[in-house]
Design an enzyme around this catalytic site. Structure first.
Site, short mmCIF file in Angstrom:
data_model
loop_
_atom_site.label_atom_id
_atom_site.label_comp_id
_atom_site.label_asym_id
_atom_site.label_seq_id
_atom_site.Cartn_x
_atom_site.Cartn_y
_atom_site.Cartn_z
N GLU A 37 -7.84 1.33 -7.68
CA GLU A 37 -6.40 1.50 -7.92
C GLU A 37 -5.69 0.16 -7.72
OE1 GLU A 37 -5.21 5.94 -7.50
OE2 GLU A 37 -4.70 4.85 -5.67
N ASN A 67 -3.59 13.34 -7.03
CA ASN A 67 -3.08 13.02 -5.69
C ASN A 67 -1.59 13.33 -5.71
OD1 ASN A 67 -2.21 11.92 -3.32
ND2 ASN A 67 -2.66 9.79 -3.86
O1 LIG Z 1 -1.68 6.26 -6.42
C1 LIG Z 1 -2.11 6.87 -7.38
C2 LIG Z 1 -3.12 7.91 -7.22
O2 LIG Z 1 -3.68 7.89 -5.96
C3 LIG Z 1 -1.59 6.60 -8.74
O3 LIG Z 1 -0.28 7.01 -8.82
P1 LIG Z 1 0.45 7.07 -10.26
O4 LIG Z 1 -0.49 7.83 -11.19
O5 LIG Z 1 1.73 7.80 -10.01
O6 LIG Z 1 0.60 5.65 -10.70
#
Ligand SMILES: O=C(CO)COP(=O)(O)O
Length: 241
Positions: free
Chosen positions: A165, A9
């Site tokens: 997440e 992402n």
């Molecule tokens: O929000 C995220 C993926 O959608 C995770 O972000 P990070 O890997 O930068 O912590």
């Protein structure tokens, strides 16, 4: 069979030129990637068309970061599913915590977006997860259960990916313990009607923790933010051991 799905992402990072530069460095690494792993990149909208051309014939699929529920209309700043599918997009992230936190996304609008994505043949990646405050208050299970209940009303679970997440682990370097992510993902799975839905972990996934994360039995992949912006680092993640 649950598919392994590794997605990057990119959030609001990379111009078209930067996205092509990334692909030049990244694609050669995929020769080592086991064929059953699904690799997805979710760049900003403006990169999709040029990346789609660049990726023609490659195994990398494209995802978007949002989609509106109407086919078209007076919705300034939004994007419609046919606009995405026309440029080769197959997946779309829906309900990311940054959308929920900064742009007024609710479980109701997440549900509308999920159904619209599926109607137009896109596979949604639904994001759920708790804040630090909710975790500390012992509300993780209840919060996620409520999100799933509301978000998945009338959603087809045969064309769906879920990403767990935890918000406190996003962009903080503070990864959720792999065993704890495994536990919560097991709980998410127990609430689904289709046992074959792939469920990813997301939140500070890095080259140095991907092997441990992917060794967990319930975790079917990763949704990667910061570490997906650099070709070598994302390649290491995609080629986890
Ligand atoms: O929000 C995220 C993926 O959608 C995770 O972000 P990070 O890997 O930068 O912590």
């Amino acid at each position: 069979m649950r598919k392994i799905v590794i997605a990057g992402n990119w959030k609001m990072f990379k111009t078209q030129a930067e996205s092509e530069n990334f692909l030049r460095g990244f694609l050669p690494h995929l020769e080592e990637t086991p064929s059953e792993r699904e690799v997805i990149l979710c760049p900003p909208f403006t990169d999709l068309s040029v990346m789609s051309k660049y990726l023609h014939g490659s195994r990398v699929n494209l995802g978007a970061q949002n989609v509106h529920w109407e086919e078209n209309g007076a919705y300034t700043g939004e994007i419609a599913a046919p606009m995405l599918t026309e440029v080769g997009v197959r997946y779309v992230i829906i309900g990311h915590s940054e959308r929920r936190q900064y742009f007024g996304e609710t479980d109701e609008t997440v549900n509308l977006r999920l159904k619209a994505a599926q109607k137009y043949g896109l596979t949604p990646i639904l994001c759920v997860g708790e804040t630090k405050q909710q975790r500390d208050a012992g509300e993780t299970e209840k919060l996620i259960s409520t999100q799933l209940e509301k978000d998945l009303v009338d959603v087809d679970q045969t064309n769906l990916i879920i990403a767990y997440e935890p918000i406190w682990a996003i962009g903080t370097g503070d990864t959720c313990e792999a065993t704890e992510a495994n536990r919560v993902i097991g709980l998410i799975r127990s609430q689904l009607t289709n046992p074959h839905v792939s469920i990813q972990y997301g939140g500070s996934v890095k080259p140095n923790n991907i092997d441990e994360i992917m060794a967990q039995p319930e975790i079917d992949g990763a949704l990667v933010g910061g570490a997906s912006l650099e070709a070598d680092s994302f390649a290491r993640i995609v080629n986890y051991q």
